[in-house]
Scaffold this active site. Sequence first.
Site, PDB file in Angstrom:
ATOM      1  CB  CYS A  87      -0.985  -0.046   1.177  1.00  0.00           C
ATOM      2  SG  CYS A  87      -2.390   1.048   0.952  1.00  0.00           S
ATOM      3  CG  HIS A 195      -3.589  -3.651   3.274  1.00  0.00           C
ATOM      4  ND1 HIS A 195      -2.511  -3.028   3.856  1.00  0.00           N
ATOM      5  CD2 HIS A 195      -4.304  -2.671   2.674  1.00  0.00           C
ATOM      6  CE1 HIS A 195      -2.573  -1.722   3.630  1.00  0.00           C
ATOM      7  NE2 HIS A 195      -3.654  -1.484   2.911  1.00  0.00           N
ATOM      8  CD  GLU A 197      -0.645  -5.498   5.661  1.00  0.00           C
ATOM      9  OE1 GLU A 197      -0.699  -6.137   4.595  1.00  0.00           O
ATOM     10  OE2 GLU A 197      -0.837  -4.270   5.742  1.00  0.00           O
TER      11      GLU A 197
END
Lengths: 223, 80
Positions: A87, A195, A197
Amino acid sequence: MKSAVIVFPGSNCDRDLAVAFERSFGVKSQMIWHKDASLPDNIDIVAIPGGFSFGDYLRCGAIAARAPIMQSVINFANRGGHVLGICNGFQVLIESGLLPGALMRNSGLKFVCKDQVLMTETTNSPFTNAFGKGQKFTVPIAHHDGNYIADDNLLAKLNGEDRVAFRYVENPNGSVENIAGILSENRRVLGMMPHPERLNDPALGGVDGARLFDSLLGAVIAN
Amino acid sequence: MKILVDITLKSEVLDPQGKAIQHALGALGFDGIDGVRQGKVIELDLAETDRAAAEITAQKMCEKLLANTVIENYTIRPAL
Protein backbone atom coordinates in the site's frame (compact mmCIF):
# COMPACT_ATOMS: atom_id res chain seq x y z
CA MET A 1 14.93 -15.39 9.58
CA LYS A 2 15.18 -11.72 10.54
CA SER A 3 12.69 -9.13 9.36
CA ALA A 4 12.65 -5.36 9.78
CA VAL A 5 9.64 -3.08 9.44
CA ILE A 6 10.34 0.59 8.67
CA VAL A 7 8.17 3.01 10.64
CA PHE A 8 7.41 6.51 9.34
CA PRO A 9 5.25 9.16 10.97
CA GLY A 10 1.79 8.16 9.69
CA SER A 11 2.52 4.46 9.13
CA ASN A 12 -0.44 2.46 10.43
CA CYS A 13 0.05 -1.12 9.18
CA ASP A 14 3.49 -1.55 10.74
CA ARG A 15 2.27 -3.66 13.66
CA ASP A 16 0.06 -5.80 11.42
CA LEU A 17 3.13 -6.54 9.29
CA ALA A 18 5.23 -7.37 12.34
CA VAL A 19 2.52 -9.79 13.54
CA ALA A 20 2.36 -11.40 10.10
CA PHE A 21 6.14 -11.90 10.02
CA GLU A 22 6.22 -13.30 13.53
CA ARG A 23 3.38 -15.70 12.75
CA SER A 24 5.20 -17.13 9.70
CA PHE A 25 8.81 -16.82 10.87
CA GLY A 26 8.39 -17.52 14.57
CA VAL A 27 10.72 -14.60 15.35
CA LYS A 28 9.87 -11.06 16.38
CA SER A 29 10.27 -8.38 13.72
CA GLN A 30 12.48 -5.37 14.39
CA MET A 31 10.80 -2.00 14.10
CA ILE A 32 13.12 0.58 12.50
CA TRP A 33 12.46 4.31 12.85
CA HIS A 34 12.76 6.27 9.61
CA LYS A 35 15.43 8.60 11.02
CA ASP A 36 17.84 5.71 11.64
CA ALA A 37 20.67 5.76 9.14
CA SER A 38 21.23 2.02 8.88
CA LEU A 39 19.47 -1.33 9.05
CA PRO A 40 20.36 -3.93 11.67
CA ASP A 41 22.91 -6.57 10.58
CA ASN A 42 21.86 -9.81 8.91
CA ILE A 43 18.34 -8.75 8.01
CA ASP A 44 16.65 -11.11 5.53
CA ILE A 45 13.61 -9.01 4.60
CA VAL A 46 12.79 -5.32 4.94
CA ALA A 47 9.14 -4.30 4.80
CA ILE A 48 7.63 -0.87 4.23
CA PRO A 49 4.14 -0.75 5.71
CA GLY A 50 0.88 0.82 4.68
CA GLY A 51 -0.42 4.05 6.12
CA PHE A 52 -0.13 7.72 5.29
CA SER A 53 3.54 8.52 5.77
CA PHE A 54 4.08 12.25 6.25
CA GLY A 55 0.36 12.80 5.69
CA ASP A 56 0.67 11.95 1.97
CA TYR A 57 1.97 15.51 1.55
CA LEU A 58 3.43 16.48 -1.86
CA ARG A 59 2.78 13.01 -3.36
CA CYS A 60 2.00 9.73 -1.59
CA GLY A 61 5.28 8.23 -0.42
CA ALA A 62 7.43 11.06 -1.81
CA ILE A 63 8.78 12.40 1.48
CA ALA A 64 9.17 8.96 3.06
CA ALA A 65 11.20 7.83 0.06
CA ARG A 66 13.79 10.52 0.92
CA ALA A 67 13.94 9.70 4.67
CA PRO A 68 17.39 8.84 6.10
CA ILE A 69 16.72 5.08 6.38
CA MET A 70 15.73 4.76 2.72
CA GLN A 71 19.27 4.98 1.36
CA SER A 72 20.09 1.90 3.45
CA VAL A 73 16.97 0.16 2.15
CA ILE A 74 17.96 0.99 -1.44
CA ASN A 75 21.49 -0.31 -0.83
CA PHE A 76 20.04 -3.45 0.78
CA ALA A 77 17.84 -4.05 -2.28
CA ASN A 78 20.74 -3.39 -4.65
CA ARG A 79 22.77 -6.03 -2.81
CA GLY A 80 19.97 -8.55 -3.51
CA GLY A 81 18.01 -8.13 -0.28
CA HIS A 82 14.29 -8.88 -0.14
CA VAL A 83 12.04 -5.83 0.18
CA LEU A 84 8.25 -5.82 0.50
CA GLY A 85 6.15 -2.67 0.19
CA ILE A 86 2.43 -2.80 0.87
CA CYS A 87 0.00 0.00 0.00
CA ASN A 88 1.78 3.20 1.10
CA GLY A 89 4.90 1.01 1.13
CA PHE A 90 4.38 0.31 -2.59
CA GLN A 91 4.08 4.07 -3.17
CA VAL A 92 7.33 4.61 -1.23
CA LEU A 93 9.15 1.95 -3.29
CA ILE A 94 8.04 3.62 -6.51
CA GLU A 95 9.04 7.08 -5.28
CA SER A 96 12.43 5.72 -4.21
CA GLY A 97 13.04 4.29 -7.67
CA LEU A 98 13.16 0.64 -6.55
CA LEU A 99 10.08 -0.14 -8.65
CA PRO A 100 9.04 1.51 -11.96
CA GLY A 101 5.83 3.29 -12.99
CA ALA A 102 3.60 5.51 -10.88
CA LEU A 103 0.55 5.26 -8.61
CA MET A 104 -2.12 7.87 -9.34
CA ARG A 105 -5.38 8.90 -7.68
CA ASN A 106 -8.03 6.14 -8.05
CA SER A 107 -9.98 6.64 -11.26
CA GLY A 108 -13.24 6.84 -9.25
CA LEU A 109 -11.64 9.56 -7.05
CA LYS A 110 -12.81 7.75 -3.92
CA PHE A 111 -10.90 6.03 -1.16
CA VAL A 112 -11.73 2.34 -1.72
CA CYS A 113 -11.80 0.09 1.34
CA LYS A 114 -13.15 -3.40 0.65
CA ASP A 115 -12.28 -7.02 -0.02
CA GLN A 116 -11.00 -7.67 -3.49
CA VAL A 117 -10.30 -10.89 -5.41
CA LEU A 118 -6.71 -11.14 -6.62
CA MET A 119 -5.26 -13.46 -9.25
CA THR A 120 -1.75 -14.77 -8.70
CA GLU A 121 0.01 -13.99 -11.95
CA THR A 122 3.41 -15.54 -11.30
CA THR A 123 4.67 -18.10 -8.81
CA ASN A 124 8.25 -17.36 -9.81
CA SER A 125 9.20 -15.05 -6.94
CA PRO A 126 10.21 -15.30 -3.28
CA PHE A 127 6.81 -13.79 -2.39
CA THR A 128 4.51 -15.99 -4.47
CA ASN A 129 6.13 -19.44 -4.64
CA ALA A 130 3.62 -20.91 -2.16
CA PHE A 131 0.68 -19.81 -4.36
CA GLY A 132 -0.62 -21.69 -7.36
CA LYS A 133 -0.37 -20.05 -10.79
CA GLY A 134 -3.67 -18.32 -11.44
CA GLN A 135 -4.74 -18.92 -7.85
CA LYS A 136 -7.44 -16.52 -6.73
CA PHE A 137 -7.79 -15.25 -3.19
CA THR A 138 -9.67 -12.48 -1.47
CA VAL A 139 -7.72 -9.74 0.29
CA PRO A 140 -8.59 -6.27 1.60
CA ILE A 141 -7.60 -3.09 -0.18
CA ALA A 142 -7.70 0.36 1.44
CA HIS A 143 -6.30 3.20 -0.61
CA HIS A 144 -6.95 6.45 -2.43
CA ASP A 145 -3.98 6.37 -4.78
CA GLY A 146 -3.58 2.85 -6.14
CA ASN A 147 -4.17 3.49 -9.81
CA TYR A 148 -0.98 2.00 -11.28
CA ILE A 149 0.21 3.53 -14.53
CA ALA A 150 3.01 2.54 -16.86
CA ASP A 151 3.76 3.48 -20.44
CA ASP A 152 3.57 0.89 -23.23
CA ASN A 153 7.29 0.12 -23.11
CA LEU A 154 7.25 -0.51 -19.38
CA LEU A 155 4.10 -2.64 -19.62
CA ALA A 156 5.68 -4.78 -22.33
CA LYS A 157 8.77 -5.17 -20.17
CA LEU A 158 6.79 -6.10 -17.03
CA ASN A 159 4.70 -8.64 -18.94
CA GLY A 160 7.64 -9.99 -20.94
CA GLU A 161 9.72 -10.53 -17.80
CA ASP A 162 6.80 -12.06 -15.87
CA ARG A 163 7.02 -9.30 -13.26
CA VAL A 164 3.31 -8.74 -12.58
CA ALA A 165 2.82 -10.59 -9.29
CA PHE A 166 -0.92 -10.05 -8.81
CA ARG A 167 -3.84 -8.66 -10.82
CA TYR A 168 -7.31 -7.65 -9.64
CA VAL A 169 -10.09 -9.85 -10.99
CA GLU A 170 -12.31 -6.74 -10.95
CA ASN A 171 -10.51 -3.44 -11.28
CA PRO A 172 -11.21 -1.21 -8.24
CA ASN A 173 -9.03 1.80 -9.05
CA GLY A 174 -8.31 2.14 -12.77
CA SER A 175 -4.93 0.37 -12.66
CA VAL A 176 -3.57 -0.40 -16.11
CA GLU A 177 -4.16 -4.06 -17.02
CA ASN A 178 -5.63 -4.63 -13.53
CA ILE A 179 -2.16 -4.59 -12.00
CA ALA A 180 -2.19 -4.94 -8.20
CA GLY A 181 1.48 -5.72 -7.54
CA ILE A 182 4.80 -5.83 -9.40
CA LEU A 183 8.28 -7.26 -8.93
CA SER A 184 11.70 -5.72 -9.47
CA GLU A 185 14.04 -7.01 -12.17
CA ASN A 186 15.77 -9.38 -9.73
CA ARG A 187 12.29 -10.42 -8.41
CA ARG A 188 13.31 -9.67 -4.81
CA VAL A 189 11.39 -6.41 -4.41
CA LEU A 190 7.59 -6.64 -4.40
CA GLY A 191 5.21 -3.69 -4.23
CA MET A 192 1.47 -4.29 -3.95
CA MET A 193 -1.58 -2.21 -3.00
CA PRO A 194 -3.66 -4.99 -1.31
CA HIS A 195 -3.01 -5.93 2.31
CA PRO A 196 -1.99 -9.59 2.82
CA GLU A 197 -0.89 -8.73 6.37
CA ARG A 198 -4.55 -8.07 7.23
CA LEU A 199 -5.51 -11.60 6.17
CA ASN A 200 -3.37 -13.57 8.49
CA ASP A 201 -5.61 -14.83 11.24
CA PRO A 202 -8.75 -17.01 11.07
CA ALA A 203 -10.39 -14.63 13.56
CA LEU A 204 -9.95 -11.76 11.07
CA GLY A 205 -11.55 -13.41 8.07
CA GLY A 206 -8.96 -15.84 6.74
CA VAL A 207 -5.34 -16.78 6.34
CA ASP A 208 -4.87 -16.48 2.58
CA GLY A 209 -2.45 -13.59 3.09
CA ALA A 210 -0.17 -15.76 5.23
CA ARG A 211 0.82 -17.66 2.10
CA LEU A 212 2.89 -14.65 1.00
CA PHE A 213 4.86 -14.63 4.27
CA ASP A 214 5.24 -18.44 4.15
CA SER A 215 6.57 -18.07 0.58
CA LEU A 216 9.24 -15.70 1.86
CA LEU A 217 10.26 -18.05 4.64
CA GLY A 218 10.72 -20.90 2.15
CA ALA A 219 12.59 -18.71 -0.34
CA VAL A 220 15.03 -17.23 2.14
CA ILE A 221 15.79 -20.59 3.79
CA ALA A 222 16.36 -22.17 0.36
CA ASN A 223 18.62 -19.26 -0.47
CA MET B 1 14.03 35.83 -3.61
CA LYS B 2 10.80 34.02 -4.19
CA ILE B 3 10.59 31.35 -6.86
CA LEU B 4 7.42 29.68 -8.05
CA VAL B 5 7.41 26.10 -9.28
CA ASP B 6 4.43 25.00 -11.38
CA ILE B 7 3.93 21.24 -11.43
CA THR B 8 1.54 19.71 -13.94
CA LEU B 9 0.72 16.19 -15.04
CA LYS B 10 2.20 15.20 -18.38
CA SER B 11 -0.32 15.35 -21.19
CA GLU B 12 -0.43 11.58 -21.68
CA VAL B 13 -1.26 10.97 -17.99
CA LEU B 14 -4.97 10.78 -17.20
CA ASP B 15 -6.07 13.32 -14.59
CA PRO B 16 -9.22 12.08 -12.83
CA GLN B 17 -9.33 15.20 -10.61
CA GLY B 18 -9.27 17.47 -13.65
CA LYS B 19 -12.07 15.40 -15.18
CA ALA B 20 -14.17 15.78 -12.01
CA ILE B 21 -13.65 19.56 -12.05
CA GLN B 22 -14.61 19.66 -15.74
CA HIS B 23 -17.86 17.79 -14.99
CA ALA B 24 -18.64 20.09 -12.06
CA LEU B 25 -18.07 23.19 -14.20
CA GLY B 26 -20.32 21.73 -16.87
CA ALA B 27 -23.03 21.11 -14.27
CA LEU B 28 -22.77 24.79 -13.29
CA GLY B 29 -23.60 25.79 -16.85
CA PHE B 30 -20.11 26.59 -18.17
CA ASP B 31 -20.15 25.41 -21.78
CA GLY B 32 -17.37 24.72 -24.20
CA ILE B 33 -14.78 23.31 -21.81
CA ASP B 34 -12.46 21.11 -23.84
CA GLY B 35 -10.39 20.00 -20.88
CA VAL B 36 -9.34 20.72 -17.28
CA ARG B 37 -6.03 19.66 -15.77
CA GLN B 38 -5.15 20.14 -12.11
CA GLY B 39 -1.61 20.87 -10.97
CA LYS B 40 0.10 22.56 -8.05
CA VAL B 41 2.22 25.61 -7.34
CA ILE B 42 5.05 25.54 -4.83
CA GLU B 43 6.37 28.89 -3.57
CA LEU B 44 10.00 28.82 -2.47
CA ASP B 45 11.39 31.68 -0.40
CA LEU B 46 15.15 31.42 -0.95
CA ALA B 47 17.98 33.39 0.66
CA GLU B 48 19.70 33.49 -2.74
CA THR B 49 19.33 36.89 -4.46
CA ASP B 50 20.68 35.97 -7.89
CA ARG B 51 17.84 34.83 -10.09
CA ALA B 52 19.84 32.40 -12.22
CA ALA B 53 21.39 30.73 -9.17
CA ALA B 54 18.00 30.51 -7.44
CA GLU B 55 16.46 28.87 -10.48
CA ILE B 56 19.26 26.30 -10.67
CA THR B 57 18.66 25.45 -7.01
CA ALA B 58 14.93 25.16 -7.64
CA GLN B 59 15.60 22.86 -10.58
CA LYS B 60 17.69 20.55 -8.37
CA MET B 61 14.86 20.54 -5.83
CA CYS B 62 12.38 19.56 -8.54
CA GLU B 63 14.54 16.71 -9.77
CA LYS B 64 15.19 15.37 -6.26
CA LEU B 65 11.81 15.82 -4.60
CA LEU B 66 9.28 18.36 -5.80
CA ALA B 67 8.23 16.68 -9.04
CA ASN B 68 7.88 13.04 -10.03
CA THR B 69 9.30 13.34 -13.52
CA VAL B 70 7.79 9.99 -14.52
CA ILE B 71 4.35 11.60 -14.56
CA GLU B 72 4.88 15.35 -14.01
CA ASN B 73 6.40 18.34 -15.78
CA TYR B 74 7.61 21.40 -13.92
CA THR B 75 8.36 24.99 -14.80
CA ILE B 76 10.26 27.49 -12.68
CA ARG B 77 9.58 31.23 -12.62
CA PRO B 78 10.35 34.15 -10.32
CA ALA B 79 7.46 35.35 -8.15
CA LEU B 80 6.61 38.92 -9.11
